[in-house]
Design a protein around this motif. Structure first.
Motif, short mmCIF file in Angstrom:
data_model
loop_
_atom_site.label_atom_id
_atom_site.label_comp_id
_atom_site.label_asym_id
_atom_site.label_seq_id
_atom_site.Cartn_x
_atom_site.Cartn_y
_atom_site.Cartn_z
N HIS A 30 37.35 38.45 28.35
CA HIS A 30 38.06 37.23 27.98
C HIS A 30 39.32 37.55 27.19
O HIS A 30 40.37 36.90 27.37
CB HIS A 30 37.15 36.32 27.16
CG HIS A 30 37.81 35.07 26.68
ND1 HIS A 30 38.30 34.93 25.40
CD2 HIS A 30 38.08 33.90 27.33
CE1 HIS A 30 38.83 33.73 25.27
NE2 HIS A 30 38.72 33.09 26.42
N ALA A 31 39.24 38.55 26.30
CA ALA A 31 40.43 38.93 25.53
C ALA A 31 41.54 39.42 26.46
O ALA A 31 42.73 39.09 26.27
CB ALA A 31 40.06 40.00 24.51
N VAL A 32 41.19 40.21 27.46
CA VAL A 32 42.19 40.69 28.42
C VAL A 32 42.76 39.53 29.23
O VAL A 32 43.98 39.44 29.47
CB VAL A 32 41.56 41.74 29.35
CG1 VAL A 32 42.55 42.16 30.44
CG2 VAL A 32 41.11 42.97 28.55
N ALA A 33 41.86 38.61 29.65
CA ALA A 33 42.33 37.47 30.44
C ALA A 33 43.26 36.58 29.62
O ALA A 33 44.22 36.00 30.16
CB ALA A 33 41.13 36.66 30.93
N HIS A 64 56.36 32.57 41.10
CA HIS A 64 56.03 32.84 39.70
C HIS A 64 55.09 31.75 39.14
O HIS A 64 54.15 32.06 38.38
CB HIS A 64 57.31 32.90 38.86
CG HIS A 64 58.13 34.13 39.12
ND1 HIS A 64 57.65 35.41 38.95
CD2 HIS A 64 59.43 34.26 39.55
CE1 HIS A 64 58.60 36.29 39.26
NE2 HIS A 64 59.70 35.60 39.63
N LEU A 65 55.35 30.51 39.50
CA LEU A 65 54.47 29.42 39.03
C LEU A 65 53.07 29.57 39.61
O LEU A 65 52.06 29.30 38.91
CB LEU A 65 55.07 28.07 39.43
CG LEU A 65 56.40 27.69 38.77
CD1 LEU A 65 56.87 26.32 39.25
CD2 LEU A 65 56.28 27.70 37.25
N ALA A 66 52.97 30.00 40.87
CA ALA A 66 51.67 30.19 41.49
C ALA A 66 50.90 31.33 40.82
O ALA A 66 49.68 31.24 40.60
CB ALA A 66 51.83 30.47 42.98
N GLU A 67 51.61 32.39 40.47
CA GLU A 67 50.96 33.51 39.78
C GLU A 67 50.43 33.06 38.42
O GLU A 67 49.31 33.43 38.02
CB GLU A 67 51.96 34.65 39.61
CG GLU A 67 52.32 35.35 40.93
CD GLU A 67 53.35 36.44 40.73
OE1 GLU A 67 53.80 36.62 39.57
OE2 GLU A 67 53.72 37.11 41.72
N ALA A 68 51.19 32.27 37.70
CA ALA A 68 50.75 31.76 36.40
C ALA A 68 49.52 30.87 36.55
O ALA A 68 48.58 30.91 35.74
CB ALA A 68 51.88 31.01 35.70
N GLU A 74 41.78 32.14 36.55
CA GLU A 74 40.92 33.28 36.24
C GLU A 74 40.44 33.24 34.80
O GLU A 74 39.29 33.59 34.50
CB GLU A 74 41.66 34.59 36.53
CG GLU A 74 40.81 35.82 36.34
CD GLU A 74 41.55 37.09 36.72
OE1 GLU A 74 40.98 38.19 36.50
OE2 GLU A 74 42.68 36.99 37.23
N LEU A 75 41.32 32.80 33.89
CA LEU A 75 40.93 32.67 32.48
C LEU A 75 39.81 31.66 32.32
O LEU A 75 38.86 31.89 31.56
CB LEU A 75 42.15 32.27 31.65
CG LEU A 75 41.87 31.98 30.16
CD1 LEU A 75 41.33 33.21 29.46
CD2 LEU A 75 43.15 31.47 29.48
N TYR A 76 39.89 30.54 33.03
CA TYR A 76 38.84 29.53 32.94
C TYR A 76 37.50 30.09 33.43
O TYR A 76 36.45 29.82 32.84
CB TYR A 76 39.23 28.30 33.77
CG TYR A 76 40.46 27.58 33.25
CD1 TYR A 76 40.77 27.58 31.89
CD2 TYR A 76 41.31 26.91 34.14
CE1 TYR A 76 41.89 26.93 31.42
CE2 TYR A 76 42.44 26.26 33.67
CZ TYR A 76 42.73 26.29 32.31
OH TYR A 76 43.85 25.64 31.84
N THR A 81 32.07 32.31 32.09
CA THR A 81 31.13 33.44 32.08
C THR A 81 30.77 33.82 30.65
O THR A 81 29.60 34.11 30.36
CB THR A 81 31.74 34.65 32.80
OG1 THR A 81 32.05 34.29 34.15
CG2 THR A 81 30.79 35.82 32.80
N MET A 82 31.73 33.81 29.76
CA MET A 82 31.46 34.16 28.37
C MET A 82 30.54 33.13 27.71
O MET A 82 29.63 33.48 26.96
CB MET A 82 32.78 34.26 27.59
CG MET A 82 32.60 34.73 26.15
SD MET A 82 34.18 34.91 25.27
CE MET A 82 34.73 33.19 25.24
N ARG A 83 30.74 31.85 28.01
CA ARG A 83 29.87 30.81 27.45
C ARG A 83 28.44 30.95 27.97
O ARG A 83 27.47 30.83 27.22
CB ARG A 83 30.44 29.43 27.78
CG ARG A 83 31.59 29.00 26.90
CD ARG A 83 31.88 27.52 27.07
NE ARG A 83 32.36 27.22 28.42
CZ ARG A 83 33.65 27.20 28.75
NH1 ARG A 83 34.57 27.46 27.84
NH2 ARG A 83 34.02 26.90 29.99
#
Length: 209
Positions: A30-33, A64-68, A74-76, A81-83
């Motif tokens: 999660h920290a990396v994400a 660029h917007l699609a990559e963001a 992926e962060l979500y 997974t962390m929860r």
């Protein structure tokens, strides 16, 4: 019973350790994400500025917007997974997942010392509590089978006190044992049941070894 309880405790410790490492790994991921998401947002903002100034095309800006957006998605997923890993660990520990307890932000480094693998499997098998419990059950079943074979004809025996009067008028008092003649029931069913129990326990032990 003590061996079975020890086996359950060893299994429980293994579950807790595995869940702990899963949660620490998910927290590190999660920290990396999070860093990648921040970088993606900065790149999207910069792309927007360049696009407004006319330095990049609509297609490049959309890329660029699609990559963001992909990085945020992926962060979500990593956060979910962390929860989930925190909830699983909290259930094993018997604490609330919303408590203030924490785990390290990353896994410990791999030890430099190598593990000697020679004879490790044989040692693990010899020291398994569950197998020791099965061996104890098998020994108890063998002992029970021996008793059934030796004393199957005494199942309906009756021990009492006998008193008989001798011709001279004196009384003779002593123990009396009555044993029915095993015409139809000679204990075959009990011996067969004990034999099947021994075979079942033996097969179970061989299968797990």
């Amino acid at each position: 019973v003590r061996l079975e309880m020890a086996a359950h405790l060893v299994d429980f410790v293994g579950y807790v350790q595995a869940s702990y490492y899963d949660h620490v790994g998910a927290k590190a991921e999660h920290a990396v994400a999070m860093e990648m998401a921040v970088t993606g947002e900065d790149a999207a903002d910069l792309s927007t500025a360049f696009h407004t100034a006319g330095n990049i095309s609509d297609l490049e800006h959309a890329g660029h917007l699609a990559e963001a957006a992909d990085v945020r998605a992926e962060l979500y997923e990593v956060e979910e997974t962390m929860r989930e890993s925190r909830i699983e660990l909290s259930l094993l520990l018997g604490v609330s997942p919303v408590g203030e307890w924490t785990v390290p932000s990353r896994l410990a480094p791999i030890p430099e010392a190598t593990v000697r693998l020679a004879g490790l499997e044989d040692r693990a098998v010899r020291q398994r509590f569950d197998l020791a419990a099965h061996r104890a059950e098998l020994n108890a079943a063998l002992e029970e089978l021996g008793f059934e074979k030796d004393f199957r004809l005494f199942e309906e025996g009756d021990l009492s006190v006998s008193a008989e009067r001798e011709p001279d008028g004196a009384w003779l008092i002593g123990p009396a044992l009555e044993i029915p003649l095993p015409i139809f029931d000679q204990g075959q069913a009990r011996v067969t049941s004990a034999t099947l129990a021994v075979r079942a326990m033996r097969d179970r032990l061989l299968a797990e070894e």
